[in-house]
Design an enzyme around this catalytic site. Structure first.
Site, short mmCIF file in Angstrom:
data_model
loop_
_atom_site.label_atom_id
_atom_site.label_comp_id
_atom_site.label_asym_id
_atom_site.label_seq_id
_atom_site.Cartn_x
_atom_site.Cartn_y
_atom_site.Cartn_z
N TYR A 1 0.84 -1.20 0.00
CA TYR A 1 0.00 0.00 0.00
C TYR A 1 0.88 1.25 0.00
CZ TYR A 1 -4.01 -2.98 1.27
OH TYR A 1 -5.00 -3.94 1.31
N PRO B 1 -16.14 -4.44 1.38
CA PRO B 1 -17.53 -4.84 1.61
C PRO B 1 -18.56 -3.90 1.00
CG PRO B 1 -16.60 -3.86 3.59
CD PRO B 1 -15.46 -4.02 2.62
#
Length: 321
Positions: A53, A206
């Site tokens: 990241y 999600p």
């Protein structure tokens, strides 16, 4: 916030996790600090990051905040390795040497001597799984991580890794996979494997890469990921007619509950078995606070069933006969 066991292990995590994919790039140190404070104040414990990241920037920023905004022992640190920078761009490398070198660099950036959970970020088509698993087992034996697992691996590889780790006297604690009302593919084989073998599931994205917030119902906001040069390709697969229909169904349910579309979509994933935690990656603290409002939302069975029906994945041979 509810605290849950990860599969049949002793590891406990919060039902919502804080993702850091944008930290050090789209999320600066001030927004990151505000996010961390809001998350911990809401009872959150799981902090999810990866060496890849921002080329390590996310871990570095998180490490700088640990001890300042929150005590290390009050959080569950999860990081991932196995994606390596190369001249032609990032590539998968789950070799023993790369994994262990990456883990040492991760610990240095996070200013800690151990992770709570360490995952291999993606399948490596070249390195034998036995070699990858040996690195995971070694990391546990040397105390650099308490638990290990995989991310984005198919069920057959996950099951094989679990068998190999058992022989090393180290269990497979968790898998982290994309899971949302727009992507339910893990229900075909990964979820049954988790039930059978006892590992937990962490759900990334999600909210369907942000699409299930409803922000793209009419247009693409200028400050959204879909308008970002480096994240546009991440979002575009879900800007389809099918996805639009799912978003509208979630929006209808949200209106009936007097909640936001985001809250309904997040609550559906959070309470789907066997999810231990749904990892939310927000660019700003305001976005994160919107997600944290879902903490107290329990979807009525009728609404959950309706959303299940609208978004059910295609099942066929050999999963269903």
């Amino acid at each position: 916030m509810e605290q849950r066991r990860v599969g049949r292990t002793g590891l406990t995590v919060s039902s919502l996790g804080l993702g850091t994919m944008t930290w050090g790039r789209d999320t600066d140190e001030h927004e990151a600090a505000d996010q961390l404070t809001a998350f911990v104040d809401a009872g959150g414990t799981l902090l999810d990051t990866a060496a890849s990241y921002g080329g390590g920037a996310a871990e570095e920023l998180l490490g700088a905040l640990l001890g300042d905004r929150v005590d290390r022992e009050d959080v569950v640190l999860c990081s991932k390795a196995g994606v390596r920078r190369r001249p032609g761009g990032p590539g998968v490398d789950a070799s023993r040497g790369n994994l262990l070198d990456t883990l040492d660099a991760t610990l240095a950036r996070l200013n800690t001597d151990h992770l709570d959970l360490w995952l291999v970020q993606a399948p490596d088509p070249v390195t034998p799984l036995e070699e990858t698993v040996s690195a995971l087992a070694h990391a546990v034996r040397t105390g650099r991580t308490r638990y290990v697992g995989l991310s984005n691996h198919p069920a057959w590889a996950t099951a094989q890794a679990a068998t190999l780790l058992a022989a090393e006297r180290t269990g497979l604690a968790a898998v982290e996979c994309e899971y949302s009302l727009l992507e339910r593919g893990i229900e075909r084989e990964v979820v049954p494997a988790a039930d059978a073998l006892g590992f937990g599931v962490l759900a990334w994205s999600p909210l369907g890469r942000g699409v299930l917030t409803g922000k793209y119902r009419r247009s693409v906001p200028a400050d959204s990921r879909a308008a970002s040069p480096h994240l546009r390709g991440f979002v575009e697969p879900y800007l389809t007619e099918r996805a639009h229909g799912v978003v509208e169904a979630v929006a209808t349910a949200a209106e009936g509950l007097d909640r936001s579309t985001l809250e309904v979509a997040l609550a559906w994933v959070r309470d789907a078995a066997p999810v231990a935690s749904a990892v939310v990656g927000a660019r700003t603290a305001a976005q994160l606070r919107g997600a944290l409002k879902a903490v107290d939302l329990d979807l009525p069975p009728a609404i959950r069933a309706a959303l299940d029906d609208v978004t059910a994945p295609m099942l066929g041979y050999p999963e269903r006969r």
